[in-house]
Motif scaffolding. Structure first.
Motif, short mmCIF file in Angstrom:
data_model
loop_
_atom_site.label_atom_id
_atom_site.label_comp_id
_atom_site.label_asym_id
_atom_site.label_seq_id
_atom_site.Cartn_x
_atom_site.Cartn_y
_atom_site.Cartn_z
N GLN A 20 2.35 -2.67 8.49
CA GLN A 20 3.05 -1.67 9.28
C GLN A 20 4.47 -1.44 8.76
O GLN A 20 4.97 -0.31 8.74
N THR A 21 5.12 -2.52 8.31
CA THR A 21 6.47 -2.40 7.76
C THR A 21 6.47 -1.54 6.52
O THR A 21 7.36 -0.70 6.32
N VAL A 22 5.47 -1.74 5.65
CA VAL A 22 5.38 -0.93 4.44
C VAL A 22 5.14 0.53 4.79
O VAL A 22 5.78 1.44 4.22
N ARG A 23 4.25 0.79 5.74
CA ARG A 23 3.99 2.18 6.15
C ARG A 23 5.25 2.83 6.70
O ARG A 23 5.56 3.99 6.39
N SER A 24 5.96 2.09 7.55
CA SER A 24 7.19 2.63 8.13
C SER A 24 8.24 2.89 7.06
O SER A 24 8.98 3.88 7.13
N ALA A 25 8.29 2.02 6.05
CA ALA A 25 9.25 2.20 4.96
C ALA A 25 8.94 3.47 4.17
O ALA A 25 9.84 4.23 3.82
N VAL A 26 7.66 3.68 3.88
CA VAL A 26 7.26 4.89 3.16
C VAL A 26 7.57 6.13 3.99
O VAL A 26 8.10 7.13 3.49
N GLU A 27 7.26 6.06 5.30
CA GLU A 27 7.53 7.19 6.18
C GLU A 27 9.02 7.51 6.23
O GLU A 27 9.43 8.67 6.13
N GLU A 28 9.84 6.47 6.37
CA GLU A 28 11.29 6.68 6.45
C GLU A 28 11.83 7.29 5.16
O GLU A 28 12.68 8.19 5.20
N THR A 29 11.31 6.84 4.03
CA THR A 29 11.77 7.38 2.76
C THR A 29 11.36 8.84 2.59
O THR A 29 12.15 9.69 2.18
N GLU A 30 10.10 9.14 2.91
CA GLU A 30 9.61 10.51 2.80
C GLU A 30 10.42 11.44 3.71
O GLU A 30 10.79 12.55 3.32
N GLN A 31 10.69 10.99 4.94
CA GLN A 31 11.45 11.82 5.88
C GLN A 31 12.87 12.05 5.39
O GLN A 31 13.42 13.16 5.54
N ALA A 32 13.48 10.99 4.83
CA ALA A 32 14.83 11.14 4.30
C ALA A 32 14.87 12.14 3.16
O ALA A 32 15.80 12.95 3.06
N LEU A 33 13.85 12.13 2.31
CA LEU A 33 13.78 13.08 1.20
C LEU A 33 13.61 14.51 1.72
O LEU A 33 14.24 15.45 1.20
N VAL A 34 12.77 14.68 2.75
CA VAL A 34 12.55 16.01 3.31
C VAL A 34 13.84 16.55 3.93
O VAL A 34 14.24 17.70 3.71
N ALA A 47 0.85 -1.19 0.00
CA ALA A 47 0.00 0.00 0.00
C ALA A 47 0.89 1.24 0.00
O ALA A 47 1.06 1.91 1.01
N THR A 48 1.47 1.55 -1.15
CA THR A 48 2.35 2.69 -1.28
C THR A 48 1.70 3.76 -2.14
O THR A 48 0.86 3.46 -2.98
N PRO A 49 2.09 5.01 -1.96
CA PRO A 49 1.51 6.09 -2.78
C PRO A 49 1.97 5.97 -4.23
O PRO A 49 2.98 5.33 -4.53
N GLN A 50 1.24 6.57 -5.13
CA GLN A 50 1.60 6.53 -6.54
C GLN A 50 2.88 7.32 -6.80
O GLN A 50 3.69 6.95 -7.64
N HIS A 51 3.07 8.41 -6.05
CA HIS A 51 4.25 9.25 -6.22
C HIS A 51 4.73 9.69 -4.84
O HIS A 51 3.95 9.78 -3.89
N TRP A 52 6.02 9.97 -4.75
CA TRP A 52 6.55 10.51 -3.49
C TRP A 52 6.06 11.94 -3.32
O TRP A 52 6.07 12.73 -4.26
N GLN A 53 5.64 12.27 -2.10
CA GLN A 53 5.16 13.62 -1.82
C GLN A 53 6.32 14.59 -1.65
O GLN A 53 6.22 15.76 -1.99
N ALA A 54 7.43 14.10 -1.08
CA ALA A 54 8.60 14.96 -0.93
C ALA A 54 9.34 15.03 -2.26
O ALA A 54 9.25 14.13 -3.09
N ALA A 55 10.09 16.11 -2.43
CA ALA A 55 10.80 16.31 -3.69
C ALA A 55 11.93 15.29 -3.83
O ALA A 55 12.64 15.00 -2.88
#
Length: 477
Positions: free
Chosen positions: A366-380, A32-40
């Motif tokens: 939960q692992t997928v959600r955490s992975a998406v969160e970690e990636t978005e935060q790293a991008l920010v 369950a991942t977003p279609q695109h990253w929200q962070a640049a």
């Protein structure tokens, strides 16, 4: 055809891979991942740049440290041993569905002490016992599928250990280089402040300055010296950490660090613009969670199969010889074992297996959600550090120019010492901020690499039966 031959034929057909399935075939869930990253996403390029990413640093010392860590690290050895154990479990599960043959032999000397003397005699015997469980309801198949999924999860553990270890070594190495630059900045300020102290003491002794100015100059010098000592301590602690990570002797490690580039290493570019959000599934932890889920699903089938009868073919051949007499006996036939009453134990086991599957599914989500969160935060964080670095460099250049002007003004008597030291503190703080931001930016790159799971699929898990020889030969990705 005799009844026995018909029975053997039917049982053989039952053994073929047409056993009934008690649960539907496993389907891996879609992340369950977003279609695109929200962070640049930084820079431009494609996912191929993830491959051999560490080589973009163009730092031979970093490469040596990464190779040393992977060559001999307990976390990788432990993960490789777990893989061997899991692969052995696959062999054991498969063997349960194949014919088994057991042999035994004896040579016994016996005699009787009755009133009528009986001569001693030797009894020799040999026997072969054969058995074959017919996997009608898929118990063996489900157990094998579970063992296979668990083995693949353990391979994911090994890949995860590699990615984490490489990121940790690189982060400590970058921190050490930044620490050394901070030490150099404090040393330069210490030299400048020593000159200020000498001049202030000369002016004070000549009666041109108040004694308080000399006290302030000496206090500032002592404060900077203490800060420098603390900074050197931080560098030494980082070296200790690198020793533990790489397994290198500290003397050899320090020599390697001293002979390498003094600059903070930075990748030439980390092109991820074309990386789809669904690519997050390449992360080892996501793969591990999915394989664990598959194993839990197969365990449901095993628990369900345990509620049904088990059919086996049994055969025995025994040869016995006592004195001059010998005899041979044999037996062959099916054996059916059926659970008649267990007070609901097997049903409860099946329900528990379903509950474990639900837990594994929740863990996967939960692992997928955490992975998406970690990636978005790293991008920010990466985008923020990139934007702040340029402003920090501008501030540092202007503070340094202001300090130079202030020193000239103080020497001509146009500024008091307190204002000069305020300008000095602002200048060194700005310089340190540039170093910190550059360090953080590179570490954010490393965090993003780790968040994407690196290119861990490009390197096979160890296949040898010894230690982690495969991991020792694998190159860093």
């Amino acid at each position: 055809m005799s009844l026995r031959l018909r029975m053997i034929s039917l049982l053989t057909m039952a053994a073929l891979p047409t056993a009934c399935s008690l649960v539907p075939a496993y389907q891996a869930p879609t992340p369950a991942t977003p279609q695109h990253w929200q962070a640049a996403l930084p820079h431009a390029g494609n996912t191929a740049d993830l491959v051999h990413w560490w080589s973009q640093f163009d730092d031979a010392t970093l490469t040596d440290l990464l190779q040393a860590a992977e060559h001999d690290h307990p976390s990788l050895e432990k993960a490789a041993a777990a893989i061997r154990e899991a692969r052995a479990a696959i062999t054991s599960s498969k063997a349960a569905g194949l014919p088994a043959l057991t042999g035994n032999a004896s040579d016994i000397r016996n005699s009787s002490n009755s009133l009528q003397h009986t001569p001693a005699a030797t009894t020799r015997s040999a026997a072969l016992d054969a058995s074959w469980e017919i996997d009608i309801f898929g118990a063996v198949r489900y157990a094998t599928e579970s063992a296979q999924a668990k083995a693949e999860a353990r391979e994911g553990d090994w890949h995860n250990a590699r990615v984490s270890l490489a990121a940790e070594v690189a982060t400590d190495y970058v921190s050490y280089r930044a620490c050394q630059q901070q030490v150099a900045a404090y040393q330069a300020e210490l030299v400048s402040q020593q000159a200020t102290v000498r001049l202030t003491e000369t002016l004070t002794n000549a009666g041109f300055n108040a004694p308080a100015d000399a006290n302030l100059a000496r206090a500032t010098l002592a404060s900077t010296s203490a800060t420098l000592t603390a900074q050197q301590e931080s560098c030494d602690l980082t070296v200790k950490s690198l020793v533990a990570l790489t397994g290198l002797d500290e003397t050899a490690l320090r020599a390697k660090l001293n002979s390498g580039k003094a600059d903070i290493p930075a990748p030439a570019g980390f092109a991820v613009t074309d990386l789809p959000a669904a690519q997050i599934s390449q992360r080892p932890d996501v793969s591990i969670a999915e394989r664990t889920l598959a194993a839990a699903y197969a365990d449901i089938g095993s628990a369900e199969a345990d509620r049904y009868p088990r059919l086996s073919l049994l055969g025995t051949i025994t040869a016995t010889a006592t004195g001059g007499a010998s005899a041979t006996t044999w037996s062959f036939g099916p054996s059916l074992t059926a659970p008649l009453f267990d007070a609901g134990k097997r049903r409860a086991n099946a329900e528990a297996a379903r509950a474990r599957y639900d837990q594994a599914l929740a863990t996967y989500k939960q692992t997928v959600r955490s992975a998406v969160e970690e990636t978005e935060q790293a991008l920010v964080r990466l985008e923020s550090a990139s934007q702040r670095e340029q402003d920090a460099r501008t501030a540092a250049a202007n503070y340094r120019a202001y300090l130079t002007a202030s020193e000239q003004l103080w020497k001509s008597g146009g500024m008091n010492l307190l204002d000069l030291e305020t300008a000095r503190r602002s200048a060194i703080s700005a310089d340190l901020n540039v170093i910190t931001l550059k360090r953080d930016q590179v570490n954010d790159w490393i965090a993003l690499y780790k968040a994407f799971g690196g290119d861990w699929q490009a390197v096979p898990a160890p296949t040898t039966t010894g230690t982690t020889s495969s991991s020792k030969e694998a190159k860093q990705q």
